[in-house]
Design a protein around this motif. Sequence first.
Motif, PDB file in Angstrom:
ATOM      1  N   ALA A  97       0.836  -1.198   0.000  1.00  0.00           N
ATOM      2  CA  ALA A  97       0.000   0.000   0.000  1.00  0.00           C
ATOM      3  C   ALA A  97       0.872   1.249   0.000  1.00  0.00           C
ATOM      4  N   GLU A  98       0.285   2.316  -0.508  1.00  0.00           N
ATOM      5  CA  GLU A  98       0.974   3.601  -0.551  1.00  0.00           C
ATOM      6  C   GLU A  98      -0.049   4.700  -0.339  1.00  0.00           C
ATOM      7  N   LEU A  99       0.317   5.695   0.449  1.00  0.00           N
ATOM      8  CA  LEU A  99      -0.537   6.866   0.606  1.00  0.00           C
ATOM      9  C   LEU A  99      -0.472   7.680  -0.680  1.00  0.00           C
ATOM     10  N   THR A 100      -1.576   7.706  -1.411  1.00  0.00           N
ATOM     11  CA  THR A 100      -1.598   8.361  -2.703  1.00  0.00           C
ATOM     12  C   THR A 100      -3.042   8.596  -3.105  1.00  0.00           C
ATOM     13  N   ARG A 101      -3.260   9.532  -4.000  1.00  0.00           N
ATOM     14  CA  ARG A 101      -4.596   9.747  -4.546  1.00  0.00           C
ATOM     15  C   ARG A 101      -4.802   8.967  -5.844  1.00  0.00           C
ATOM     16  N   GLY A 102      -3.748   8.335  -6.298  1.00  0.00           N
ATOM     17  CA  GLY A 102      -3.831   7.564  -7.527  1.00  0.00           C
ATOM     18  C   GLY A 102      -4.119   6.100  -7.275  1.00  0.00           C
ATOM     19  N   ALA A 103      -4.176   5.346  -8.353  1.00  0.00           N
ATOM     20  CA  ALA A 103      -4.436   3.906  -8.247  1.00  0.00           C
ATOM     21  C   ALA A 103      -3.159   3.077  -8.298  1.00  0.00           C
ATOM     22  N   VAL A 104      -2.119   3.640  -8.855  1.00  0.00           N
ATOM     23  CA  VAL A 104      -0.877   2.893  -9.001  1.00  0.00           C
ATOM     24  C   VAL A 104      -0.010   3.069  -7.756  1.00  0.00           C
ATOM     25  N   ILE A 105       0.514   1.969  -7.274  1.00  0.00           N
ATOM     26  CA  ILE A 105       1.455   2.022  -6.155  1.00  0.00           C
ATOM     27  C   ILE A 105       2.847   2.212  -6.743  1.00  0.00           C
ATOM     28  N   LEU A 106       3.377   3.396  -6.577  1.00  0.00           N
ATOM     29  CA  LEU A 106       4.685   3.701  -7.153  1.00  0.00           C
ATOM     30  C   LEU A 106       5.808   3.322  -6.188  1.00  0.00           C
ATOM     31  N   GLN A 107       5.650   3.702  -4.960  1.00  0.00           N
ATOM     32  CA  GLN A 107       6.659   3.389  -3.950  1.00  0.00           C
ATOM     33  C   GLN A 107       5.927   2.934  -2.688  1.00  0.00           C
ATOM     34  N   PRO A 108       5.792   1.645  -2.538  1.00  0.00           N
ATOM     35  CA  PRO A 108       5.031   1.139  -1.390  1.00  0.00           C
ATOM     36  C   PRO A 108       5.615   1.605  -0.060  1.00  0.00           C
ATOM     37  N   GLY A 109       4.726   2.116   0.780  1.00  0.00           N
ATOM     38  CA  GLY A 109       5.178   2.486   2.117  1.00  0.00           C
ATOM     39  C   GLY A 109       4.903   1.392   3.122  1.00  0.00           C
ATOM     40  N   TYR A 110       4.060   0.447   2.692  1.00  0.00           N
ATOM     41  CA  TYR A 110       3.652  -0.620   3.591  1.00  0.00           C
ATOM     42  C   TYR A 110       3.616  -1.940   2.823  1.00  0.00           C
ATOM     43  N   TRP A 111       4.070  -2.976   3.501  1.00  0.00           N
ATOM     44  CA  TRP A 111       4.081  -4.313   2.908  1.00  0.00           C
ATOM     45  C   TRP A 111       3.435  -5.299   3.862  1.00  0.00           C
ATOM     46  N   GLY A 112       2.721  -6.240   3.263  1.00  0.00           N
ATOM     47  CA  GLY A 112       2.260  -7.381   4.029  1.00  0.00           C
ATOM     48  C   GLY A 112       3.208  -8.549   3.798  1.00  0.00           C
ATOM     49  N   GLN A 113       2.924  -9.647   4.461  1.00  0.00           N
ATOM     50  CA  GLN A 113       3.765 -10.822   4.235  1.00  0.00           C
ATOM     51  C   GLN A 113       3.402 -11.423   2.881  1.00  0.00           C
ATOM     52  N   GLY A 114       4.281 -12.160   2.301  1.00  0.00           N
ATOM     53  CA  GLY A 114       4.023 -12.778   1.020  1.00  0.00           C
ATOM     54  C   GLY A 114       3.198 -14.034   1.149  1.00  0.00           C
TER      55      GLY A 114
END
Length: 121
Positions: A97-114
């Motif tokens: 996830a990324e804090l953004t107003r767009g739909a594309v995650i450019l630079q994820p600020g948060y990751w879940g486990q794989g």
Amino acid sequence: VQLQASGGGLVQAGGSLRLSCTASGFTTNNYAIGWFRQAPGKERERVSSINRSHGSTYYANSAEGRFTISSDNAKNTVFLQMTNLEPEDTAVYYCAAELTRGAVILQPGYWGQGTLVTVSS
């Protein structure tokens, strides 16, 4: 913020799987949430994402037409329905996830486990 992913598994080519990612801790709806994947020996790549606020979606070329991303806002959960899976879809899928107003995650600020998705031929 925490992202909890689930839903991977083993499936035959042509089959389907649904991944889930539940987010907690966000204090705004202005974020995009979705999936990246990393296959053995390859770089991590974007797959699909959706903006929590307005619902706009993004699909990588490899996912377009086969994968569908959706969200249950009441449960803060995002789903990735994957159909017509191919062996090339085999990878570890990461919720991000990324804090953004767009739909594309450019630079994820948060990751879940794989979660591992294995597609057998």
